[in-house]
Design an enzyme around this catalytic site. Structure first.
Site: not given
Length: 673
Positions: A204, A284
């Site tokens: 991320e 995710e």
């Protein structure tokens, strides 16, 4: 194939593969995942991307995965197989897991690959349980772990280090770490006959920074070991910063939960800007969420999760459920957040990583599990697997005896880390090479010319009990942003600050060192402040080895029970270790109920269950794996920082309770046993 372009390889291989990859890059803007398995065994699976059909290809056939996250470091090794088998029974065909640098490299030059750190064994068991594997080695992982999985000792070795950047010191240490980690895993890559199909680069990153020099270096460093035998990929939050996390020649994916499922078309469009072709992937998908101390436990509706999962799969996307099995932040491994989602301040993560995941903290099947399994069954063939879950048992009440005062001479000798360090300014945890636990800072108070005078500290990370001549006078807190308190004249001459590390920040890593920072100063009559210097710093690691050593040495400081019951429900002279014995006739999972206690750490058979804080909540119980227990006598040690449990009659020893059911949502109140 990629290794011919990114490394010094044989000239003929390099020329041929780079020509092919250049053509692909020009036409589709991507050169990843091709030929995984090439130069490996003849019969090894090949994992590639079909950019026209926008799908993965495994062994020449279209492939998509429905995976679940399970972090090996959140379950004891003896439980790995049962957790994995329960996951596979739901229909998952892939496993997603992080690798935690700090676990394997706890001190500079020291490595750990045994027990809960035996990542190779974990991955081999996953292969045996018929999983393909998505490996996420970071090196930064977030994961609600202390420091996002980055080692604490980096801060002391390089005081100005800039994590997750092209900082020469940082990338040098990452290079050393990968040289230890990656060769151990190479036989598990799909191109070498294993089942690791994908390897993540960073984590991320777009939401953190925009340092493409660093990302390109990390890509090349990862590929040096992967060598085209698995697909490199990234994960980024779907927002305007995604391009900062995109790495040339690395497959891009995104992540989102049920709260954004109504935006799914827009999210796919954002992803397509970065990744024009290839399969859509949500790396995710959140069936639950993380929880901090002093807030409500986060819950997500199971039917909403199942419906959202079906929506994602209807796009022919691949998906990973984070978390499918959450487990537990044993010991001091839980992290913290700062300014998360616009909420100001520091918030420590709870010990349980139940996460309201698909499976519960003990690895059990839930209503959400059955709903998710039914959803997966509409897209993938469900395996025929019979599960054999562990029993959950209530062992009842266990009385505990006050056995050692931590700050006494005996306590310091038994549980401190060597000789106290003397310095003008207080030493940080990192300067003391202390992962977690407590540090006692001591100095002499000057003659006070005010009564009271304000004691003021620039910054405490994270919580401090303040004593004068070993008498508690107050508590300072980073969470509550309380950094000062009044001291009265005549209270004593020695100031003691017992500082607790409640967990380093795991999201947006910004060098969250622990201890006392800036000045500790005392108010003067003229309105100024006098800085206090000449400190003694005593480290208490509170690691399992210290607890075991103390128990084996039979060091005990006897505390008169009448005095204790009359005065020591509130621990006004510092933390106390309580000991007890749990007698077990049948072994099963259980939960240590700490209702009525204050704040501290608990150990069973010298295994650190983690932090408890029932007065703050929402977590009241600590999970005790059946694998930690044994038939007969089991030792229990509780290190309580602030108050003991009140007994029902007032003339009994304090006690705890072992229950068959977790309590993660309740308020402890004042529950006598």
């Amino acid at each position: 194939m990629l290794r011919g372009c990114w490394g010094n390889r044989k000239l003929t291989m390099a020329v041929s593969c780079c020509i092919v990859l250049a053509i692909i890059a020009l036409t589709v803007g991507l050169c990843v995942g091709l030929g995984a398995g090439e130069n490996g065994r003849e019969d090894s699976p090949r994992f590639t991307i079909d950019h026209e059909a926008n799908t993965f290809v495994l062994d020449g056939k279209p492939f998509r995965y429905v995976s679940g996250s399970f972090h090996y470091f959140r379950a004891v090794p003896e439980a790995w197989r049962s957790r994995l088998r329960t996951m596979r029974a739901s229909g998952l065909n892939a496993l997603d897991t992080y690798v935690e640098w700090s676990l394997h490299n706890p001190h500079d030059g020291e490595y750990n690959w045994e027990g809960i750190a035996d990542v190779v064994k974990f991955l081999e068991i996953a292969q045996e349980e018929d999983f393909y594997i998505i490996l996420r080695p970071g090196p930064y992982i977030c994961a609600e772990r202390d420091n996002g999985g980055l080692p604490h000792w980096l801060f002391a070795k390089y005081p100005t280090i800039k994590m997750r950047t092209n900082d020469p010191n940082y990338i040098a240490e990452v290079g050393k770490w990968y040289a230890q980690l990656m060769p151990r895993l190479e036989h598990l890559f799909v191109g070498n006959g294993g089942k690791i199909i994908m390897v993540q680069v960073e984590n991320e990153y777009g939401n953190y920074a925009c340092d493409h020099d660093y990302l390109n270096w990390l890509r090349d460093e990862t590929e040096k070991y992967v060598a085209g035998k698995a697909l490199l990929f990234t994960v980024d939050i779907p927002n305007e910063k995604m391009s900062c996390g995109k790495i040339e020649n690395v497959f891009a994916t995104t992540d989102f939960g049920i709260d954004r499922i109504h935006e799914i078309d827009e999210i796919w469009k954002m992803l397509r800007v970065q990744q024009p072709t290839g399969p859509l992937v949500n790396s995710e998908f959140y069936p639950g969420w993380l929880t901090h101390w002093q807030e409500q436990n986060q819950r997500r509706d199971g039917q909403e999760v199942a419906n959202a999962l079906k929506t994602i799969l209807s796009y022919n996307a691949s998906v990973n459920l984070y978390m499918f099995f959450g487990g537990t932040n044993f010991g001091f491994t839980a992290g913290a957040n700062y300014n998360l989602d616009g909420a100001l301040g520091y918030a420590a993560d709870i010990t349980s990583y139940d996460y309201d995941a698909v499976m519960d903290e003990a690895g059990g099947v839930t209503t959400k599990y059955n709903l998710v399994k039914e959803a997966i069954g509409q897209f993938l063939t469900l395996p025929d697997i019979t599960l054999n879950p562990a029993k959950r048992l209530a062992y009842g009440k266990v009385e505990v005896t006050p056995s050692l005062a931590l700050l006494s001479a005996e306590g310091r000798a038994a549980l401190s880390k060597g000789t106290p360090v003397e310095s003008a300014k207080p030493k940080t945890f990192e300067e003391l090479d202390l992962y977690s636990g407590l540090v006692l800072y001591e100095t002499q108070l000057p003659e006070m010319d005010l009564d009271p005078a304000l004691l003021k500290i620039t910054q405490i990370n994270d919580r401090a009990h303040v004593f004068v001549d070993m008498e508690l006078v107050g508590t300072l807190s980073r969470e509550a942003q309380i950094y000062s308190l009044p001291l009265s004249k005549g209270w004593g001459s020695t100031l003691q600050l017992l500082v607790e590390n409640q967990g380093r920040v795991n999201f947006f890593i910004s060098n969250d060192t622990k201890g006392i920072f800036g000045e500790v100063s005392l108010q003067l009559h003229n309105g100024g402040y006098l800085p206090l210097e000449n400190w003694r710093s005593t480290a208490f690691p509170l690691e399992e080895a210290y607890i075991k050593r103390w128990q084996e040495s039979q060091i005990e400081q006897q505390i008169r029970l009448d005095s204790f019951l009359a005065r020591q429900r509130i621990l006004r002279n510092g933390p106390i270790l309580y000991t007890g014995t749990l007698n077990v006739k049948e072994v099963g999972d259980t939960y240590l109920n700490m209702a009525g206690w204050g704040k501290g750490v608990a150990y069973v058979n010298d295994f650190n269950l983690g932090r408890y804080w029932p007065v703050a909540g929402p977590q009241i119980t600590l999970y005790v794996p059946n694998e930690v227990l044994k038939l007969g006598s089991n030792t229990l040690v509780i290190l309580e920082y602030q108050r003991a449990n009140k007994t029902a009659t007032g003339d009994e020893l304090p006690a705890v309770q072992f229950d068959a059911v977790a309590q993660l949502d309740g308020e402890s109140g004042d529950v006598p046993l």
